[in-house]
Design an enzyme around this catalytic site. Structure first.
Site, PDB file in Angstrom:
ATOM      1  N   GLY A 631      -2.315  -4.706  -4.057  1.00 45.67           N
ATOM      2  CA  GLY A 631      -2.302  -3.704  -5.121  1.00 45.67           C
ATOM      3  C   GLY A 631      -0.885  -3.170  -5.312  1.00 45.67           C
ATOM      4  O   GLY A 631       0.028  -3.491  -4.563  1.00 45.67           O
ATOM      5  N   GLU A 634       2.498   3.614  -6.179  1.00 46.54           N
ATOM      6  CA  GLU A 634       3.536   4.263  -6.971  1.00 46.54           C
ATOM      7  C   GLU A 634       4.923   3.927  -6.447  1.00 46.54           C
ATOM      8  O   GLU A 634       5.873   3.787  -7.198  1.00 46.54           O
ATOM      9  CB  GLU A 634       3.308   5.770  -6.918  1.00 46.54           C
ATOM     10  N   PHE A 635       5.020   3.721  -5.130  1.00 44.89           N
ATOM     11  CA  PHE A 635       6.350   3.532  -4.540  1.00 44.89           C
ATOM     12  C   PHE A 635       6.648   2.088  -4.176  1.00 44.89           C
ATOM     13  O   PHE A 635       7.740   1.761  -3.747  1.00 44.89           O
ATOM     14  CB  PHE A 635       6.466   4.397  -3.280  1.00 44.89           C
ATOM     15  N   GLY A 636       5.698   1.218  -4.304  1.00 39.45           N
ATOM     16  CA  GLY A 636       5.912  -0.182  -3.951  1.00 39.45           C
ATOM     17  C   GLY A 636       4.578  -0.881  -3.795  1.00 39.45           C
ATOM     18  O   GLY A 636       3.516  -0.295  -4.071  1.00 39.45           O
ATOM     19  N   LYS A 656       1.377   0.099   3.025  1.00 41.53           N
ATOM     20  CA  LYS A 656       2.032   0.559   1.793  1.00 41.53           C
ATOM     21  C   LYS A 656       3.526   0.413   1.989  1.00 41.53           C
ATOM     22  O   LYS A 656       4.053   0.840   3.023  1.00 41.53           O
ATOM     23  CB  LYS A 656       1.680   2.022   1.533  1.00 41.53           C
ATOM     24  N   ASP A 749      -6.655  15.824  -6.719  1.00 44.47           N
ATOM     25  CA  ASP A 749      -6.785  14.617  -7.545  1.00 44.47           C
ATOM     26  C   ASP A 749      -7.984  13.805  -7.070  1.00 44.47           C
ATOM     27  O   ASP A 749      -7.912  12.585  -6.901  1.00 44.47           O
ATOM     28  CB  ASP A 749      -5.501  13.775  -7.463  1.00 44.47           C
TER      29      ASP A 749
HETATM   30  P1  AMP Z   1      -2.456   3.645  -3.934  1.00 38.84           P
HETATM   31  O1  AMP Z   1      -0.988   3.558  -4.032  1.00 38.84           O
HETATM   32  O2  AMP Z   1      -2.927   4.297  -2.681  1.00 38.84           O
HETATM   33  O3  AMP Z   1      -3.116   4.180  -5.143  1.00 38.84           O
HETATM   34  O4  AMP Z   1      -2.968   2.103  -3.792  1.00 38.84           O
HETATM   35  C1  AMP Z   1      -2.879   1.181  -4.861  1.00 38.84           C
HETATM   36  C2  AMP Z   1      -4.011   0.166  -4.722  1.00 38.84           C
HETATM   37  O5  AMP Z   1      -3.897  -0.520  -3.492  1.00 38.84           O
HETATM   38  C3  AMP Z   1      -5.396   0.806  -4.684  1.00 38.84           C
HETATM   39  O6  AMP Z   1      -5.929   0.980  -5.957  1.00 38.84           O
HETATM   40  C4  AMP Z   1      -6.200  -0.179  -3.883  1.00 38.84           C
HETATM   41  O7  AMP Z   1      -6.675  -1.214  -4.727  1.00 38.84           O
HETATM   42  C5  AMP Z   1      -5.168  -0.727  -2.922  1.00 38.84           C
HETATM   43  N1  AMP Z   1      -5.245  -0.012  -1.641  1.00 38.84           N
HETATM   44  C6  AMP Z   1      -4.617   1.116  -1.294  1.00 38.84           C
HETATM   45  N2  AMP Z   1      -4.921   1.467  -0.044  1.00 38.84           N
HETATM   46  C7  AMP Z   1      -5.751   0.541   0.430  1.00 38.84           C
HETATM   47  C8  AMP Z   1      -6.438   0.366   1.667  1.00 38.84           C
HETATM   48  N3  AMP Z   1      -6.313   1.230   2.663  1.00 38.84           N
HETATM   49  N4  AMP Z   1      -7.233  -0.708   1.809  1.00 38.84           N
HETATM   50  C9  AMP Z   1      -7.370  -1.576   0.787  1.00 38.84           C
HETATM   51  N5  AMP Z   1      -6.774  -1.452  -0.397  1.00 38.84           N
HETATM   52  C10 AMP Z   1      -5.962  -0.408  -0.585  1.00 38.84           C
END
Ligand code: AMP
Length: 983
Positions: A631, A634-636, A656, A749
């Site tokens: 996925g 916002e930062f990478g 992340k 949020d």
């Molecule tokens: P976020 O930056 O936390 O919004 O993450 C962006 C996308 O990455 C999310 O919409 C999920 O599809 C995926 N994602 C984030 N965290 C997780 C996680 N812990 N396990 C699986 N997918 C994740």
């Protein structure tokens, strides 16, 4: 004494065979080189050293009986008379045999023969060709080689001739041929017959091996080793062809090995192998007979080593080819399931009717989590007792299942040929877990021990299935039995980590502790026993005690010093925090309502790195392996990875990443989330594993959630879940929010996009941090972006963000969940949303939403935040609904068209079936409707529920959606009377 019979063992039979073989091999072969009887005249060469009146070597006799004779003795004179044969071709001889028939006159019978001899000498001389003449080689030894001096055994007087036969051998033969020579030194001698030959072992086929004619060796002791060739359709028994030896007497002896008929061939004698007939086989090398093919197999051609299985029958790798071919079993019969209070499913079954002709029947279980027709494999954490595969019993216990979940179990019957056949024989049974009692508490460990106390720590059950009222600790000295256990009750604390001190224990004793949780529904199952020993119990010398006290005092002083230094270093941070107990939204932080931890805003630290250090564990980059991008954050990128910490099981994690080139502010904002997340410890809040800040890229490692964000997951699985499953998701979110609110953390949020869901459909609250609001169309204000559709009016109006505003957002999440990810307020503008809500408009119940759930949504959308339920109230309400599923049966039916409410579309506006299907997001069935002949809306309104599978609509959720919309179509098109009943 009675004689006893005997039988031959296999070895003695073999020995006998070989012995017989050796016996028959004793007939040797004489290969002739020369025979005087074959000659019409001999024409040998003679030589006489001295002349004499007496007769010299003279050839006489009839053809075929030619002989040489001499009778030359002189008184006192020396005789040296030579007779040399013609050149004899040695052919392949290594060693030559000479058989001489001769007669010799007795000396006493010759009056006056003073120097008479009764012997003669035999010589040979080798050459490559017939090149000797009268003068060459010289008549002497050497160059002639002496074979022997030959004496007559029987000598004759003048009236009767006595014949002597003598055989002499010589070798090795090194030239193409040779001459034989006889030296007479004054005898009365007749060479009657001369036969020259060499010995050879004759060509032979024995024990299925062929040995060619082989000349005997050059010496009497020489043995010629010959490797035999296996005859047609035979092969060596063992790695090498058999080896025989040709002895100097021309006989064979076996050294080693034998041949035997190849697979597919049987022996007719010990010299021939013949092919098995069609319908027969012979698998091994050997001389046994061919056999008829076993049952369910055949051989179409001759010489088959094994038979092929007839169609539908197989032979497992380990099955002997002499066994009949077999088939996979039919499915197990009588498969049934029982579900226990604690969500343990027990499956029972009976043997298949048809075992396929085998006895090795075993069973395998497959577990699937089903939503309507869509099934996916169960989590790997599901436990099978005694085992999932290779079961020989006819029952299995399946535990660690989720509560209130519909499972489908397949019981496969298998045998040794199932895999070969590719045929799967299974019977299916469904079971819905409905556990009311909590699951087992997790991670029980001992945190401290004294002489009389032991402090325990554990995590709340993963599935509490209600509010946990208390924990019960059962303990007993390890040496004693469980019957004598004592019990202690511990009240739950508000954090995920629970603690209790068990007191009044015996010093120096090993104890066993088990813990279980209790809800209104009763006790769960005890945890696995944890053992610990109280300290003390042995007498210690007074000096040792004094020493220990001194050591403790020193350690205490040191500890106080360290604490003092840390406190003074942190005071700055706390001073800052104390003066800023006001949130950006203006709300004053209340003192924590629980005795547990309270959330600390990382921004109250002078330096964010200090907060990160305090709340997030630093992980070495070498422990993390990034595997795949899943996925975009916002930062990478957000990636899936593998975390392998020393002495820990490797686990899949989400990673992340902070994109390269990020500014310091980005880095701080990025790490803020980690320093917030790191403060939480709850099964429904996403868990931080740690951070990597000491190397690039900077990473945040969090628990992995297989199904990603909830909004996308629901949209992709529209209509696939039962109401109970959806409520289960909502309960998880509410529990996570209850925990956060108790920590005094306001999320701001809360939305389905910020909930992550794992493979077991457990939902966890995620996305912390302040500059993260990523809702498309979020409303930019001075205080930051606001996700209008999810935000309570007071938070939009004057930034009053509280747990109560989170409750409002939670109501919106409920609506998102129950409508499978529909956008709240559809395509309305933010302004319209604000205005409508201000005027009192509230989202209507999504399709098929139980009345009770919509009521709970409406409660969360109370204008006055004081009137909204707390998260604790929400969890309790959901628990009540789950425990009484009948309360969820009251579904709100399709409502009449309301121009303000897009969930009640104006059905009369649709011009085509396609347009109508698109409007209810069922566009995927446009072709299916057309192909089934439903081309106009007038046709569609006649559809009944049972028609839908025929069109290809099998998902229950989709069927409901379509039928509800058809009902609305009928109402608005005035065709209510067309179809009387709808489901
Ligand atoms: P976020 O930056 O936390 O919004 O993450 C962006 C996308 O990455 C999310 O919409 C999920 O599809 C995926 N994602 C984030 N965290 C997780 C996680 N812990 N396990 C699986 N997918 C994740």
């Amino acid at each position: 004494m009675a004689t006893t019979g005997f039988t031959l063992s296999p070895t003695s039979t073999l020995f006998l065979t070989v012995f017989l073989a050796v016996l028959t091999l004793t007939v040797c072969l004489q290969v002739p080189l020369y025979n005087s009887q074959d000659q019409r005249s001999l024409g040998w060469t003679t030589y006489h050293e001295t002349s004499s009146v007496q007769p010299e070597w003279t050839e006489t006799g009839p053809s075929g009986g030619r002989r040489y004779q001499i009778c030359r003795f002189a008184n006192g004179g020396r005789q040296n008379n030579w007779l040399r044969t013609t050149w004899i071709d040695a052919k392949q001889a290594n060693r030559v045999a000479v058989e001489i028939d001769f007669s010799m006159r007795e000396c006493v019978d010759i009056p006056g023969a003073v120097s008479c001899k009764e012997t003669f000498d035999l010589y040979y001389y080798e050459t490559d060709s017939d090149n000797a003449d009268q003068n060459w080689p010289p008549w002497s030894s050497p160059p002639y080689n002496k074979v022997d001096r030959i004496a007559a055994d029987g000598r004759f007087t003048h009236d009767t001739e006595v014949i002597n036969t003598k055989t002499r051998h010589f070798g090795p033969i090194t030239r193409n041929g040779f001459y034989l020579a006889f030296q007479d030194q004054g005898s009365c001698l007749a060479i009657l017959k001369l036969k020259v030959y060499y010995l050879a072992c004759q060509e032979i086929t024995m024990n299925f091996a062929y040995f060619p004619k082989t000349p005997a060796g050059p010496k009497s002791t020489a043995l010629v080793q010959v490797t035999g060739d296996c005859i047609d359709f035979s092969q060596p028994i063992g790695p090498e062809n058999p080896v025989y030896q040709c002895q100097s007497d021309g006989t064979w002896t076996l050294i080693d090995g034998s041949c035997a008929c190849s697979p597919g061939y049987e022996a007719t004698s010990d010299r021939a192998c013949q092919a098995c007939f069609a319908g027969e086989y012979k698998v091994n090398i050997g001389n046994s007979a061919c056999k008829a093919c076993p049952a369910q197999s055949y051989s179409l051609s001759q010489a088959s080593a094994q038979c092929l299985c007839t169609e539908g029958y197989y032979r497992a790798n380990k099955d002997p080819v002499s066994d009949p071919c077999t088939a996979p079993p039919s499915e197990p019969t009588g498969v049934r399931a029982t579900v226990s209070e604690s969500s343990v499913v027990t499956l029972f079954w009976n043997r298949p009717h048809n075992t396929g002709g085998r006895i090795d029947i075993f069973y395998r279980i497959e577990c699937e989590l089903c939503h309507g027709d869509q099934c996916q494999p169960c989590s790997y954490t599901v436990q099978y007792s005694p085992t999932q595969y290779g079961l020989t019993s006819s029952s299995v216990n399946i535990s660690r299942l989720d509560s209130y979940t519909e499972y489908r179990f397949k019981v496969y019957a298998e045998n040794g040929v199932s895999r070969l056949s590719g045929i799967e024989s299974y019977a299916t049974v469904n079971a819905t877990t409905s556990s009311a009692v909590p699951s087992t508490v997790r991670a029980v460990r001992v945190t401290a021990e004294t002489e009389n106390t032991i402090e325990l720590q554990w995590l709340v059950p993963e599935f509490p299935n209600g509010e946990i009222l208390e924990y019960e600790i059962r303990y007993h000295p390890q040496a004693a039995s469980v019957e004598g256990s004592k019990y202690q009750v511990s009240k739950p604390s508000n954090t995920g980590t629970q603690n209790a001190i068990v007191s009044q224990l015996e010093p120096g004793t090993d104890y066993s502790f088990e813990i279980r949780a209790r809800t209104e529904a009763g006790f769960g199952v005890y945890s696995y026993p944890t053992t610990a020993k109280t300290s003390g119990g042995t007498s210690v010398p007074i000096e040792a005690i004094a020493g220990s006290i001194a050591a403790v005092v020193i350690i205490l002083i040191l500890a106080i010093l360290i604490i003092f230094i840390i406190m003074s270093r942190r005071r700055k941070g706390y001073e800052l925090r104390d003066t800023s107990t006001v949130y950006t939204n203006g709300e004053v932080l209340l003192p924590p309502s629980n005795k547990g931890k309270t959330y600390i805003d990382p921004h109250t630290y002078e330096d964010l790195n200090l907060a990160v250090k305090e709340f997030a564990k630093e992980i070495s980059a070498t422990y993390v392996k990034i595997e795949e991008v899943i996925g975009g954050g916002e930062f990478g990128d957000v990636c899936r990875g593998m975390l392998k910490m020393p002495r820990r099981e490797p686990k899949i994690v989400a990673v992340k990443t902070l994109k390269p080139g990020a500014s310091l502010k980005d880095r701080n904002d990025f790490l803020t989330e980690a320093s917030i997340m790191g403060q939480f410890d709850d099964p429904n809040v996403i868990r931080l594993e740690g951070v990597i800040t000491k190397s690039r890229p900077v990473l945040i490692v969090i628990e992995y959630m297989e199904n990603g964000s909830l909004d996308r997951f629901l949209r992709n699985n529209d209509g696939k879940f039962t109401v109970i499953q959806l409520v289960g998701m909502l309960r998880g979110i509410a529990c996570g929010m209850r925990y956060l609110s108790e920590m005094n953390y306001v999320h701001r949020d809360l939305a389905a996009r910020n909930i992550l869901i794992n493979h077991r459909l457990v939902c966890k609250v995620a996305d912390f941090g302040l500059s993260r609001i990523k809702e498309e169309g979020a409303y930019e204000t001075k205080g930051g972006k606001i996700p209008i559709r999810w935000t309570a009016p007071e938070a939009i109006a004057y930034k009053k963000f509280t747990s109560a505003s989170d409750v409002w957002s939670y109501g919106i999440v409920m609506w998102e969940v129950m409508s499978y990810g529909e956008r709240p307020y559809w395509n309305w503008s933010n302004r319209d949303v604000i205005k409508s809500v201000e005027k009192g408009y509230r989202l209507p119940p999504p399709m098929d939403c139980p009345q009770a759930l919509h009521q709970l949504m409406l409660d969360t959308w109370q204008k006055d935040r004081i009137n909204r339920p707390t998260f604790l109230n929400i969890v309790n309400t959901l628990d009540r609904l789950i425990r009484n599923p009948s309360t969820l049966k009251n579904i709100i039916k399709a409502r009449p068209y309301n121009p303000l409410d897009p969930s009640t579309p104006d059905m009369t506006q649709f011009r085509s079936v396609a347009e109508w299907l698109e409007s209810i997001k069922m566009g995927r069935y446009i072709n299916a409707f057309a192909e089934a002949g439903y081309l106009k809306l007038d046709d569609v309104v006649r559809l009944m529920l049972h028609d839908l599978p025929r069109i290809g609509i099998t998902l229950v959720g989709h069927q409901k959606k379509i039928m509800n919309s058809i009902q609305a179509l009928r109402t608005q098109m005035g065709k209510d009377n067309v179809i009387p009943v709808l489901v």
